[in-house]
Design an enzyme around this catalytic site. Structure first.
Site, PDB file in Angstrom:
ATOM      1  N   GLU A   1     -11.021 -34.515  -0.150  1.00 27.29           N
ATOM      2  CA  GLU A   1     -10.574 -35.704   0.581  1.00 27.29           C
ATOM      3  C   GLU A   1      -9.552 -35.405   1.683  1.00 27.29           C
ATOM      4  O   GLU A   1      -8.579 -36.134   1.843  1.00 27.29           O
ATOM      5  CB  GLU A   1      -9.955 -36.719  -0.401  1.00 27.29           C
ATOM      6  CG  GLU A   1     -10.922 -37.181  -1.453  1.00 27.29           C
ATOM      7  CD  GLU A   1     -10.268 -38.023  -2.552  1.00 27.29           C
ATOM      8  OE1 GLU A   1     -10.899 -39.004  -2.971  1.00 27.29           O
ATOM      9  OE2 GLU A   1      -9.151 -37.695  -2.980  1.00 27.29           O
TER      10      GLU A   1
HETATM   11  C1  TNX Z   1     -10.828 -38.746  -6.369  1.00 21.83           C
HETATM   12  S1  TNX Z   1     -12.065 -36.326  -7.285  1.00 21.83           S
HETATM   13  C2  TNX Z   1      -9.941 -37.704  -6.231  1.00 21.83           C
HETATM   14  C3  TNX Z   1      -8.590 -37.807  -6.797  1.00 21.83           C
HETATM   15  C4  TNX Z   1      -8.353 -39.155  -7.410  1.00 21.83           C
HETATM   16  C5  TNX Z   1      -9.573 -39.595  -8.166  1.00 21.83           C
HETATM   17  C6  TNX Z   1      -9.388 -40.890  -8.898  1.00 21.83           C
HETATM   18  C7  TNX Z   1     -11.217 -35.713  -6.291  1.00 21.83           C
HETATM   19  C8  TNX Z   1     -11.523 -34.329  -6.044  1.00 21.83           C
HETATM   20  N1  TNX Z   1     -10.271 -36.470  -5.725  1.00 21.83           N
HETATM   21  O1  TNX Z   1      -7.639 -37.540  -5.799  1.00 21.83           O
HETATM   22  O2  TNX Z   1      -7.259 -39.050  -8.256  1.00 21.83           O
HETATM   23  O3  TNX Z   1     -10.634 -39.723  -7.272  1.00 21.83           O
HETATM   24  O4  TNX Z   1     -10.493 -41.189  -9.690  1.00 21.83           O
END
Ligand code: TNX
Length: 538
Positions: free
Chosen positions: A342
Site C-alpha cells: 500500500e
Molecule cells: C491491509 S494487508 C493492510 C494493513 C491493514 C489491513 C487491515 C496489508 C499488506 N496491508 O495495513 O492493517 O489491511 O485489514
C-alpha cells in the site's frame, strides 16, 4: 522400513528399560476400557493413525527417557514433563532416577530412517507399556510432543487404580507436515502487545504446530523495536498507537527474549519493517526520511497509504542499512520482511527502485527478503519471497520470477476480519470470515499457484481494532487452529464436519489456558470444568 526403525528403536528402548529394570516391580496390568486412537481430537490431523484399541496409563510410575547425545532431545523431554506438570499436577522424571518404581516409559528417540528424513516428521508408537517417539531431529520430536499432549486426557480416571491415572489410547501415528512454513503474523504496531502477550500467543500457536511468527514491528502509528543507532524511532515513534493509547516498544533485550522463547518452541520469528509506505512513525522521529512533501505528525488513526520514505536519498538507505543490520544481528531466522504494501503515495518507478535497493541491503545482512505481494513488480531475485494478500496478478508476477509465495489471502486468512456482522472487533473490508469459511478452502489449489511454489500459509492479525490480549484471542481463536490444520495436514485428511467436532473439543484446553476465544455458535463447544462464560449468540 518401518520394521527396521521399530526394531532399532525398540533396542534402544530395551536398553533404556534395562537401566530402570532394577527398580521395576511388575504390577498387575490395568484393565482399560477399549480406546480408538483414530477418533482422538488431534489438530492438526496427522498423516496416518493406526489404532490398536488399548491404552498406556500415564501415572506417577511413568518416566521419560530421551536420546542424550544429540542436542535438544532432553530439552524436548523436559518440555513434555513441564506441560504434564501444569496440566495434571503430576511429576514425571526426565532421564533421572525416580523415588518410585517405574512401570511405564515414554522414550523420545533420535532415529535415522528414510521416512524420517524430513526434519519435522515423527512417529509415535503407543503400547500398554511404552510410548516411543521417533524423530530424526529434536524439532520433529517437539512436533510429536504436541500430538502426545493432545492425547493426554484433561481428567484422570480414578476408578482403574489406586493412583490417579490418565489413559492414552494405543496405536501408531506417522506424521509429517504438508507445508514447512505454517505462519501467523501479529501487528504490534497499530496497538502494542507486551512480551508476555507474545509469549502466550507462542504457547498457543506451537500447541497446534504453527512454526512461524511474523512480527509487524513498524507502521504509521508506531515504531516498536529499539534501534540503538537511531534512538528517536522508539522515543518518539514508539510513543503512540491507534486511538491515542500509550504505545510502547520492545528493547533489543525484549526482542531477544521473544526470539529465544520462540526458538524453544521451534518457531521462527520474522521481523517486518514496513516500507517505503506505512512509515509515518519513522518519519516523525527523523523527518529527513519523509518523502510525501508534508511535515509528518504523530498519527493515531487507521487510514493507510499516506506515508512514504524519500526513495531518492542515500541517507535513507544508510538509515535502512542500520535498521536491517541491527535487527538481523538479533534474528537467527533466515528471513527479513520489508513490507512494501500500500505505498500509494510512492511513484511506481520510485517504489521499484526502492525495493531493488532494499533487497540488496537485506541480502548483505545475510537474510532472505520477504515482502507483501506488491514487491513482485520490482526486478528482484528468485530467492526473495512474495506474500500474497490481495492480488492474483502480483502472484503471477512473482511466479514468473521463480519466487516462492506465502499464502495470506485477505478474504480467507485475515484474522482481523469480523466473523460476521454481529461479532465484536475486526474489520470487514475483505470479507466476513466465519470459522467454517476460514477452514474450507484449498491452499494447494489457490488461484492457480502451483504447490511447489507455495512456501506455506500465514494468517495475519492486524491490530487496528484490538488493544489487549483478550481481544487478540477473540479474533485469533478459533480460526488460527483451522489454519494450523490447513497448512500441516494433507487435503485428503481435511474435512469440515470432522474438524468441527475436533475443534469443539479444544474448549477444555482453551479454557484452561484462559483463552478468550470467540465461541462461534456454529461449533458445539464441549463444556469443561474451566468454562468461563456462556456461549455467545449470533
Ligand atoms: C491491509 S494487508 C493492510 C494493513 C491493514 C489491513 C487491515 C496489508 C499488506 N496491508 O495495513 O492493517 O489491511 O485489514
Amino acid at each position: 522400513m518401518f520394521k527396521s526403525v521399530v526394531t532399532r528403536a525398540l533396542t534402544v528402548l530395551y536398553v533404556g528399560a534395562l537401566l530402570v529394570a532394577c527398580q521395576v516391580e511388575k504390577k498387575k496390568r490395568i484393565n482399560f476400557p477399549p480406546t480408538d486412537l483414530a477418533k482422538e481430537n488431534l489438530i492438526p490431523k496427522p498423516l496416518k493413525v493406526v489404532p490398536t484399541n488399548k491404552a498406556f496409563g500415564l501415572d506417577r510410575y511413568t518416566a521419560i527417557y530421551t536420546t542424550q547425545d544429540t542436542q535438544g532431545f532432553s530439552e524436548v523431554g523436559q518440555f513434555l514433563a513441564d506441560k504434564i506438570k501444569t496440566k495434571l499436577d503430576l511429576d514425571v522424571p526426565v532421564n533421572a532416577e525416580s523415588d518410585v518404581p517405574i512401570e511405564r516409559i515414554i522414550y523420545i528417540n533420535k532415529a535415522d530412517s528414510l521416512e524420517l528424513d524430513s526434519h519435522e516428521a515423527y512417529q509415535l508408537y503407543i503400547t500398554q507399556d511404552s510410548i516411543l517417539l521417533n524423530s530424526s531431529t529434536a524439532e520433529g520430536a517437539f512436533r510429536g510432543i504436541q500430538t502426545l499432549r493432545q492425547l493426554i486426557p484433561e481428567e484422570s480416571n480414578d476408578t482403574l487404580a489406586e493412583q490417579r491415572i490418565w489413559p492414552i489410547p494405543s496405536g501408531k501415528i506417522f506424521d509429517n507436515p504438508n507445508f514447512g512454513f505454517r505462519g501467523s503474523m501479529l501487528d504490534v504496531a497499530r496497538h502494542f502487545f507486551s512480551v508476555e502477550d507474545v509469549k502466550k500467543y507462542i504457547d498457543l500457536l506451537s500447541y497446534y504446530k504453527i512454526n512461524v511468527l511474523h512480527l509487524h514491528l513498524s507502521d504509521d502509528q508506531g515504531w516498536r523495536i529499539e534501534i540503538k543507532s537511531w534512538p528517536k524511532l522508539t522515543e518518539i515513534g514508539g510513543s503512540t498507537e491507534v486511538g491515542g493509547e500509550a504505545g510502547g516498544f520492545f528493547t533489543q533485550e525484549d526482542y531477544k527474549e521473544i526470539v529465544a522463547y520462540a526458538a524453544k518452541h521451534y518457531m521462527t520469528i520474522i521481523p517486518e519493517i514496513d516500507m517505503p509506505g506505512h512509515t509515518n512513525a519513522a518519519s516523525v522521529s527523523y523527518p529527513f526520511l519523509n518523502g510525501n512533501g508534508k511535515t509528518p505528525k504523530l498519527y493515531e488513526g487507521t487510514r493507510v497509504g499516506f506515508s512514504t520514505f524519500d526513495t531518492a536519498k542515500d541517507t535513507v538507505y544508510a538509515f535502512i542499512d542500520d535498521v536491517v543490520r541491527e535487527i538481523s544481528a538479533i534474528t537467527p531466522g533466515p528471513y527479513f520482511h520489508i513490507g512494501g504494501d500500500e505505498s500509494h503515495v510512492t511513484k511506481k518507478k520510485d517504489f521499484i527502485y526502492f525495493v531493488e535497493k532494499v533487497e540488496k541491503i537485506v541480502q548483505k545482512h545475510g537474510k532472505r527478503m520477504i515482502g507483501w505481494d506488491e514487491i513482485a513488480s520490482a526486478n528482484i531475485d528468485s530467492t526473495s519471497i512474495s506474500q500474497y494478500w490481495s492480488s492474483g496478478d502480483n502472484a503471477q508476477k512473482a511466479l514468473k520470477k521463480g519466487m516462492k509465495v506465502i499464502l495470506s489471502p485477505a478474504k480467507k486468512t485475515y484474522l482481523d476480519m469480523q466473523y460476521d456482522t454481529l461479532s465484536k472487533h475486526g474489520l470487514h473490508w475483505a470479507a466476513y470470515i466465519p470459522v467454517d469459511s476460514a477452514y474450507v478452502w484449498t491452499p494447494e489449489e489457490y488461484e492457480g499457484i502451483p504447490m511447489e511454489s507455495i512456501l506455506g500459509v500465514e494468517a495475519p492479525l492486524w491490530s487496528e481494532t484490538i488493544s489487549n490480549i483478550d481481544e487478540l484471542e477473540y479474533l485469533a481463536f478459533p480460526r488460527v487452529i483451522g489454519y494450523s490444520e490447513l497448512s500441516w495436514s494433507i487435503k485428503e485428511n481435511r474435512d469440515w464436519e470432522n474438524f468441527k467436532v475436533r475443534l469443539a473439543n479444544q474448549a477444555p484446553y482453551l479454557d484452561r489456558m484462559d483463552v478468550k476465544y470467540y465461541a462461534s455458535p456454529r461449533i458445539d463447544w464441549k463444556k469443561s470444568k474451566y468454562t468461563y462464560k456462556e456461549i455467545q449468540k449470533d
